[in-house]
Design a protein around this motif. Structure first.
Motif, PDB file in Angstrom:
ATOM      1  N   UNK A   1       0.830  -1.319   0.053  1.00  0.00           N
ATOM      2  CA  UNK A   1      -0.086   0.095  -0.078  1.00  0.00           C
ATOM      3  C   UNK A   1       0.874   1.240  -0.176  1.00  0.00           C
ATOM      4  N   UNK A   2       1.847   1.321   0.906  1.00  0.00           N
ATOM      5  CA  UNK A   2       2.693   2.411   0.845  1.00  0.00           C
ATOM      6  C   UNK A   2       3.507   2.836  -0.357  1.00  0.00           C
ATOM      7  N   UNK A   3       3.586   1.622  -1.223  1.00  0.00           N
ATOM      8  CA  UNK A   3       4.186   1.863  -2.652  1.00  0.00           C
ATOM      9  C   UNK A   3       3.359   2.624  -3.466  1.00  0.00           C
ATOM     10  N   UNK A 137       6.331  18.695  -0.825  1.00  0.00           N
ATOM     11  CA  UNK A 137       6.809  17.201  -0.033  1.00  0.00           C
ATOM     12  C   UNK A 137       6.648  16.113  -1.038  1.00  0.00           C
ATOM     13  N   UNK A 138       5.648  16.218  -1.787  1.00  0.00           N
ATOM     14  CA  UNK A 138       5.580  15.017  -2.691  1.00  0.00           C
ATOM     15  C   UNK A 138       6.955  14.627  -3.639  1.00  0.00           C
ATOM     16  N   UNK A 139       7.582  15.999  -3.875  1.00  0.00           N
ATOM     17  CA  UNK A 139       8.846  15.539  -4.831  1.00  0.00           C
ATOM     18  C   UNK A 139       8.388  14.942  -6.147  1.00  0.00           C
ATOM     19  N   UNK A 142       4.797   9.654  -7.545  1.00  0.00           N
ATOM     20  CA  UNK A 142       3.616   9.384  -7.801  1.00  0.00           C
ATOM     21  C   UNK A 142       2.721   8.835  -6.624  1.00  0.00           C
ATOM     22  N   UNK A 143       3.244   8.065  -5.577  1.00  0.00           N
ATOM     23  CA  UNK A 143       2.743   7.829  -4.290  1.00  0.00           C
ATOM     24  C   UNK A 143       2.321   9.069  -3.555  1.00  0.00           C
ATOM     25  N   UNK A 149      -3.959  13.719  -3.865  1.00  0.00           N
ATOM     26  CA  UNK A 149      -5.414  13.656  -4.223  1.00  0.00           C
ATOM     27  C   UNK A 149      -6.225  13.094  -3.397  1.00  0.00           C
ATOM     28  N   UNK A 150      -6.139  11.885  -2.682  1.00  0.00           N
ATOM     29  CA  UNK A 150      -7.005  11.363  -1.705  1.00  0.00           C
ATOM     30  C   UNK A 150      -7.282  12.425  -0.607  1.00  0.00           C
TER      31      UNK A 150
END
Length: 209
Positions: A1-3, A137-139, A142-143, A149-150
């Protein structure tokens, strides 16, 4: 899930935006602005306000980095200014500054779902800066983008539910309960703001002149 999704970023983004946009604290404001509306009109206003807020936050999430690059603003500078903005919002929640809109008797009919409810009450400076910092922070991973988005969808879903069932929520919490929740949200937001400013100061010191 973390991926697939960055759970840490998801949690921090959702919690920060939830505290800033304050769904429960929006209830009395929404009820005041829509006091003359029918039930159907109030439901439509809830949808429109949520859509406007989501659109504003989404635009700044997608294009905020380009704006920063064009204006030559560094991330620590944005983070420090964002922390100051969040602290002002926190003081607003704690002290009740500017939370209740003034009635406009005799004024021409306006769509209050767009202004002032959708923006700047919901999608205000604090929420915009928080969303832009989350994108940083997302850098570009994709995750991280999935997490943002969520979080955005979840927060705006909470906002819509709060406004959609505002009469029921206010009846359960009453004025004192709503005020208590708003003050607690302000306290937590103040802590988040101070942490943002502290991190920004350390980052600016490391960068040097």
């Amino acid at each position: 899930m973390s991926g697939v999704v960055d759970l840490t970023l998801l949690a921090t983004t959702f919690f920060t935006l939830f505290v800033i946009m304050d769904p429960l604290g929006t209830v009395p404001v929404f009820l005041g602005l829509t006091s003359r509306m029918t039930a159907a009109q109030r439901r439509r206003a809830a949808r429109q306000a949520t859509a406007v807020a989501f659109g504003v936050i989404l635009v700044f999430s997608l294009f905020g980095q380009y704006i920063l690059s064009f204006l030559q603003i560094s991330l620590p500078a944005l983070q420090l200014s964002g922390g100051l903005l969040l602290l002002l919002v926190a003081m607003e929640l704690l002290m009740g500054w500017g939370r209740q809109p003034e009635p406009e008797d005799g004024a021409a009919p306006v769509n209050v779902a767009l202004v002032p409810l959708g923006t700047p009450l919901l999608a205000g400076p604090g929420a915009i800066v928080a969303a832009m910092l989350a994108v940083q922070d997302a850098d570009g991973e994709v995750p991280g983008w999935v997490a943002i988005a969520v979080a955005l969808v979840a927060v705006h879903l909470c906002l819509w539910l709060a406004m959609r069932f505002s009469v029921v929520i206010h009846r359960v919490l009453r004025d004192s309960g709503t005020t208590l929740v708003t003050r607690l949200a302000g306290l937590l937001l103040a802590a988040i703001a101070v942490q943002l400013m502290a991190d920004a100061v350390f980052a600016l010191v490391e960068q040097g002149p």
